[in-house]
Design a protein around this motif. Sequence first.
Motif, PDB file in Angstrom:
ATOM      1  N   GLU A 171      14.197   0.914  -7.242  1.00 43.80           N
ATOM      2  CA  GLU A 171      13.289   1.524  -8.275  1.00 43.80           C
ATOM      3  C   GLU A 171      11.862   1.506  -8.130  1.00 43.80           C
ATOM      4  OE1 GLU A 171      13.551   3.490 -12.239  1.00 43.80           O
ATOM      5  OE2 GLU A 171      14.403   3.919 -10.160  1.00 43.80           O
ATOM      6  N   MET A 172      11.451   0.438  -7.706  1.00 46.22           N
ATOM      7  CA  MET A 172       9.987   0.244  -7.453  1.00 46.22           C
ATOM      8  C   MET A 172       9.454   1.133  -6.517  1.00 46.22           C
ATOM      9  SD  MET A 172       7.698  -2.966  -6.431  1.00 46.22           S
ATOM     10  CE  MET A 172       8.159  -3.003  -4.686  1.00 46.22           C
ATOM     11  N   VAL A 173      10.199   1.257  -5.175  1.00 51.91           N
ATOM     12  CA  VAL A 173      10.127   2.003  -4.307  1.00 51.91           C
ATOM     13  C   VAL A 173      10.113   3.711  -4.636  1.00 51.91           C
ATOM     14  CG1 VAL A 173      10.646   2.867  -1.845  1.00 51.91           C
ATOM     15  CG2 VAL A 173      10.669   0.547  -2.405  1.00 51.91           C
ATOM     16  N   ASP A 177       6.795   6.214  -4.271  1.00 54.00           N
ATOM     17  CA  ASP A 177       6.941   7.066  -3.236  1.00 54.00           C
ATOM     18  C   ASP A 177       6.831   8.514  -3.920  1.00 54.00           C
ATOM     19  OD1 ASP A 177       7.625   5.682  -1.268  1.00 54.00           O
ATOM     20  OD2 ASP A 177       9.667   5.961  -1.235  1.00 54.00           O
ATOM     21  N   LEU A 178       6.924   8.463  -5.301  1.00 51.54           N
ATOM     22  CA  LEU A 178       6.704   9.781  -6.201  1.00 51.54           C
ATOM     23  C   LEU A 178       5.411   9.951  -6.089  1.00 51.54           C
ATOM     24  CD1 LEU A 178       9.334   9.788  -8.780  1.00 51.54           C
ATOM     25  CD2 LEU A 178       9.099  11.348  -7.231  1.00 51.54           C
ATOM     26  N   GLU A 182      -3.595  12.138  -5.222  1.00 53.42           N
ATOM     27  CA  GLU A 182      -4.521  12.883  -6.374  1.00 53.42           C
ATOM     28  C   GLU A 182      -3.967  12.556  -7.707  1.00 53.42           C
ATOM     29  OE1 GLU A 182      -1.837  15.980  -4.557  1.00 53.42           O
ATOM     30  OE2 GLU A 182      -2.915  14.445  -3.865  1.00 53.42           O
ATOM     31  N   ASP A 183      -2.800  11.859  -7.831  1.00 53.72           N
ATOM     32  CA  ASP A 183      -2.314  11.493  -9.180  1.00 53.72           C
ATOM     33  C   ASP A 183      -2.931  10.320  -9.678  1.00 53.72           C
ATOM     34  OD1 ASP A 183      -0.805  13.887  -9.046  1.00 53.72           O
ATOM     35  OD2 ASP A 183       1.121  12.779  -8.327  1.00 53.72           O
ATOM     36  N   VAL A 184      -3.716   9.318  -8.832  1.00 56.91           N
ATOM     37  CA  VAL A 184      -4.025   8.182  -9.218  1.00 56.91           C
ATOM     38  C   VAL A 184      -5.053   8.379 -10.246  1.00 56.91           C
ATOM     39  CG1 VAL A 184      -5.070   5.848  -8.363  1.00 56.91           C
ATOM     40  CG2 VAL A 184      -3.381   7.140  -6.944  1.00 56.91           C
ATOM     41  N   ILE A 206       0.244   2.586  -4.477  1.00 54.75           N
ATOM     42  CA  ILE A 206       1.018   1.221  -5.046  1.00 54.75           C
ATOM     43  C   ILE A 206       0.686   1.017  -6.564  1.00 54.75           C
ATOM     44  CG2 ILE A 206       1.418  -1.149  -4.693  1.00 54.75           C
ATOM     45  CD1 ILE A 206       1.255  -0.831  -1.777  1.00 54.75           C
ATOM     46  N   TYR A 207      -0.570   1.201  -6.739  1.00 56.93           N
ATOM     47  CA  TYR A 207      -1.207   0.819  -7.971  1.00 56.93           C
ATOM     48  C   TYR A 207      -0.563   1.622  -8.996  1.00 56.93           C
ATOM     49  CZ  TYR A 207      -4.838   1.811 -11.744  1.00 56.93           C
ATOM     50  OH  TYR A 207      -5.142   2.216 -12.865  1.00 56.93           O
ATOM     51  N   GLN A 208      -0.566   3.062  -8.759  1.00 57.35           N
ATOM     52  CA  GLN A 208       0.026   4.122  -9.532  1.00 57.35           C
ATOM     53  C   GLN A 208       1.234   3.987  -9.866  1.00 57.35           C
ATOM     54  OE1 GLN A 208      -2.530   6.275 -11.341  1.00 57.35           O
ATOM     55  NE2 GLN A 208      -0.633   6.244 -12.720  1.00 57.35           N
TER      56      GLN A 208
END
Length: 399
Positions: A171-173, A177-178, A182-184, A206-208
């Motif tokens: 679930e974390m991965v 991965d999603l 540019e979404d950060v 990873i942060y986002q």
Amino acid sequence: MEIGIYSLFSDKDNQESINQSLQPFIKSVEKYLGESLVDINPADIKKGDFLPVIMIKSGGVEEKFKRIYQQFPHPYLLLAGCFYDALSAALEIKEYLKKRGEQVEILHGSEKYIAGRLRLLKESFEAKKSCRRFRAGVLGEPSTRLIGSGADYNIIRKKSGIRIYNIPIEEMVRHIDLVKVEDVSGDMDIQPAGFKKETVQQERRIYQGLKNLSREYNFNAITVSCSDLRDFYKNTGYLALSLLNSEGIIAGCDGDVPALISMIIANQLIKQPVFLASPSCIKQETNEIIFANCFIPINMCESYEWKTHFELETGIAICGKIKKGPVTLFKINGNMDNYYLAEGELIDNLELPTLCPTQVKITLKEPVADFLEKSISSHYIICRGLHLEKFEKYLSLIR
């Protein structure tokens, strides 16, 4: 939370006269406290957010107390001044409660001292209440290194109110991965220099991803299996953990649940960011301990720079410098029935090549040799300032 005062008089006393004569005392306490004391009745406690204090305003109230005390939550706080035989009555009531296994504290002394105790009690009760709002996620399996750091989720919830949930690593991965670069959002406009573009972009994702997962599950605290991040992404996530802590999402490493619970308690008690670190070296002759880790809340640092992990030579770690001065060390175990607590002084920030890059040298008030005897596993919480009394009061509330 307001401090509510329930007044207890003897039926034989002139209540109006006693109230008038006690006004200077009460006003002085309020002045030192910086807030007003609110008159309450037992019925008000369920309606409002109060720290209830029973003020013994005269002697001869012992029998009346027996009739009303069960309408108040425990522990019982008894305020008694140096007037009208109030202290004598408070002492008798205290003994009555202790024989029934109840916790009780008498607030007595100078107005300044009483105000200080009320402030500490209020902060401890507020922390107890705020901890009960926490939902913590354990992302992946705890590190195999943590052989002595188990945790009983049911006991933790019963004592602290903190709810803990296991989230599969998949679930974390999925959340990471999603994420598109540019979404950060948020503080990830920070651009660490000297790293490959791919490394920085992976840290941003990873942060986002961790932030999105926390939002979806309504987590305000998480602990992450750093080894899983390395396996999946050849990255450590330390930059992400540093930023999440700075933003108010309490984030720990290695899936260490007792360490995460300790971080939550410390953060809620002192209302400041805290540093999760491991002891690396103890010097008995100088009474010093060196603590180190690869991430720290950025808003806890006077300055910082980004480095690679000293062992793996991959990912982005942080070398943060903390302001020198008094500190408190804290750790509670996974059953919340044992803890380590000490005060000391942060005397230096180091840059030794064989340790995680954020390194602090601390001298303790107690002999550091005791640390080896009293220690609880490998992670500890470092808080700026001296807060021993505050921690002790909170911990007494969750026994």
